[in-house]
Design an enzyme around this catalytic site. Structure first.
Site, PDB file in Angstrom:
ATOM      1  N   GLY A 197       0.842  -1.143  -0.075  1.00  0.00           N
ATOM      2  CA  GLY A 197      -0.164   0.006  -0.037  1.00  0.00           C
ATOM      3  C   GLY A 197       0.909   1.300  -0.046  1.00  0.00           C
ATOM      4  O   GLY A 197       0.491   2.216  -0.685  1.00  0.00           O
ATOM      5  N   THR A 198       1.979   0.981   0.657  1.00  0.00           N
ATOM      6  CA  THR A 198       2.822   2.303   0.821  1.00  0.00           C
ATOM      7  C   THR A 198       3.428   2.666  -0.709  1.00  0.00           C
ATOM      8  O   THR A 198       3.291   3.656  -0.992  1.00  0.00           O
ATOM      9  CB  THR A 198       4.162   1.979   1.731  1.00  0.00           C
ATOM     10  OG1 THR A 198       3.448   1.802   2.890  1.00  0.00           O
ATOM     11  CG2 THR A 198       5.137   3.036   1.760  1.00  0.00           C
ATOM     12  N   SER A 243      -4.109  -2.180   0.158  1.00  0.00           N
ATOM     13  CA  SER A 243      -3.160  -3.195   0.638  1.00  0.00           C
ATOM     14  C   SER A 243      -3.763  -4.590   0.771  1.00  0.00           C
ATOM     15  O   SER A 243      -4.763  -4.710   1.571  1.00  0.00           O
ATOM     16  CB  SER A 243      -2.575  -2.494   1.869  1.00  0.00           C
ATOM     17  OG  SER A 243      -1.838  -3.488   2.516  1.00  0.00           O
ATOM     18  N   CYS A 285       2.833   1.285  11.308  1.00  0.00           N
ATOM     19  CA  CYS A 285       4.294   1.595  10.702  1.00  0.00           C
ATOM     20  C   CYS A 285       5.070   2.413  11.635  1.00  0.00           C
ATOM     21  O   CYS A 285       6.176   2.669  11.533  1.00  0.00           O
ATOM     22  CB  CYS A 285       4.237   2.486   9.370  1.00  0.00           C
ATOM     23  SG  CYS A 285       3.316   1.477   8.222  1.00  0.00           S
TER      24      CYS A 285
END
Ligand SMILES: Cc1ncc(COP(=O)(O)O)c(C=O)c1O
Length: 376
Positions: free
Chosen positions: A72-73, A195, A321
């Site tokens: 996703g990042t 994600s 995160c």
């Protein structure tokens, strides 16, 4: 073995059996480059394209709008850097409660960034976001659901209002996809990031949905994969697992899992509410179904987390995160909450009422012990 309850699905969920089964042949035998013309390449190409269809089907997108990424990042970075790449003086509008992938990408980009605040439940006002859009705004990046408190955001209203403007719109749906319906077409955004591991797909698999006709400079260059939108040989096994996880939620399944998740979360909420001084954060009605975010008056979240862990319960404090960085939560700060961290309890596809029983039993004991220690 001591019973354990894994209640940290919002960080990451275990792999669904259907995803694992679908992946195994692509880990064991079918390894060829899907871009090659030989028979082996055709096997992986067909599988990759089927996975793309499955992802597109769950998210209301066309298959050609799906660009596979490694997280996703990465999808978020591709949207932010891709959108501003060709602008002379880029300007981005975003919000104070975005994931660090969005905020850090905006900060690293050459853009001038306007950050819009939120109310006490962590929701941004779409009018305020739209009011921050200037004639030279390149990108508006907003989330669909908040990753710490679960609040569902009016991202669709922002996208609709920006339709008449020149600005592109990116919606970060990483915390929403697989838990609430995400319809890219209805959302009417230019980009949407998702994600796989947040809902039982493999880690290291994500997608950026790119609206048909929108041209975006690739973040990763050096190969013509993903129709020249993302270089690098595709991780076919991971994408096949991602597709299978999406297919597992087709039809009524997503709504069914969401109902179960909400019932489990509400039981957890009732349990913690019996302990004095517990506050629920976020929107109790308009939130993703699988997440409960709380604070305990007078006690930081981390000792509660560690105490619960000793009782066999895995929860998280803060966002996925930032586990190594114990900085105060910018999300709670933006909401005006007088606490540095929250406790996030989140369920997923394989959570059971026994998991909640363990949590509801352990929580008062942990809080009571910590309060006793405090008062000496
Ligand atoms: C809202 C949001 N955006 C982006 C991400 C990043 O996704 P990934 O872990 O696949 O890089 C997360 C993960 O925590 C998230 O919750």
């Amino acid at each position: 073995m001591v019973a354990r309850a894994y209640l940290d699905h919002a960080s990451t969920s275990p792999l669904r059996p259907a995803a694992l089964e679908a992946m195994l042949p692509f880990l064991r035998e079918h390894h060829a480059d899907p871009g090659r013309l030989h028979a082996e390449g055709k096997v992986t190409r067909v599988a990759l394209e089927e996975a793309r269809e499955q992802v597109a089907a769950l998210l209301g997108a066309g298959a050609r709008e799906v660009v596979f990424t490694a997280s996703g990042t990465e999808a978020i970075n591709a949207a932010v850097f891709g959108a501003v790449a060709t602008a002379d003086h880029p300007h981005i509008v975003t919000t104070a409660v975005e994931h660090s992938a969005v905020l850090d990408a905006c900060e690293r980009s050459p853009a001038d960034v306007t950050v819009v605040g939120v109310d006490e439940i962590g929701r941004f006002d779409p009018d305020e976001v739209v009011a921050a859009v200037r004639d030279d705004t390149t990108l508006v990046s907003v989330q669909l659901a908040n990753h710490e408190v679960g609040t569902i955001q009016p991202a669709g209203e922002v996208a609709a209002a920006c339709r008449e403007r020149a600005s592109l719109v990116h919606v970060d749906a990483c915390m929403a996809a697989g838990h609430v319906p995400v319809d890219f077409r209805a959302l009417d955004a230019d980009f949407c990031s998702v994600s796989a591991h947040k809902f039982g797909g493999p880690k290291g698999a994500g997608a950026l949905l790119v609206r048909r006709g929108v041209r975006v400079a690739p973040l990763i260059v050096g190969g013509a994969q993903e129709r020249a939108r993302r270089g690098g040989l595709e991780n076919v096994a991971a994408m096949v697992g991602f597709g299978a996880a999406c297919a597992a939620l087709a039809g009524e399944e997503l709504a069914g899992e969401a109902t179960t998740a909400r019932a489990l979360v509400e039981r957890a909420a009732e349990g913690v509410a019996r302990v004095p001084g517990v506050q629920r954060y976020g929107d109790p009605v308009g939130a993703v179904p699988h997440l409960l975010c709380i604070g305990v008056e007078g006690i930081e979240a981390e000792p509660v987390l560690l105490g619960l862990d000793q009782h066999g319960v895995a929860v998280h404090s803060g966002s996925a995160c930032s586990s190594e960085i114990l900085e105060p939560s910018p999300i709670l700060a933006a909401m005006g909450v007088d606490a540095e961290h929250s406790l996030r309890v989140s369920v997923g596809w394989n959570s059971t009422s026994a998991d909640i029983d363990l949590f509801v039993d352990a929580f008062p004991k942990v809080v009571e012990r910590l309060r006793a220690l405090r008062t000496g």
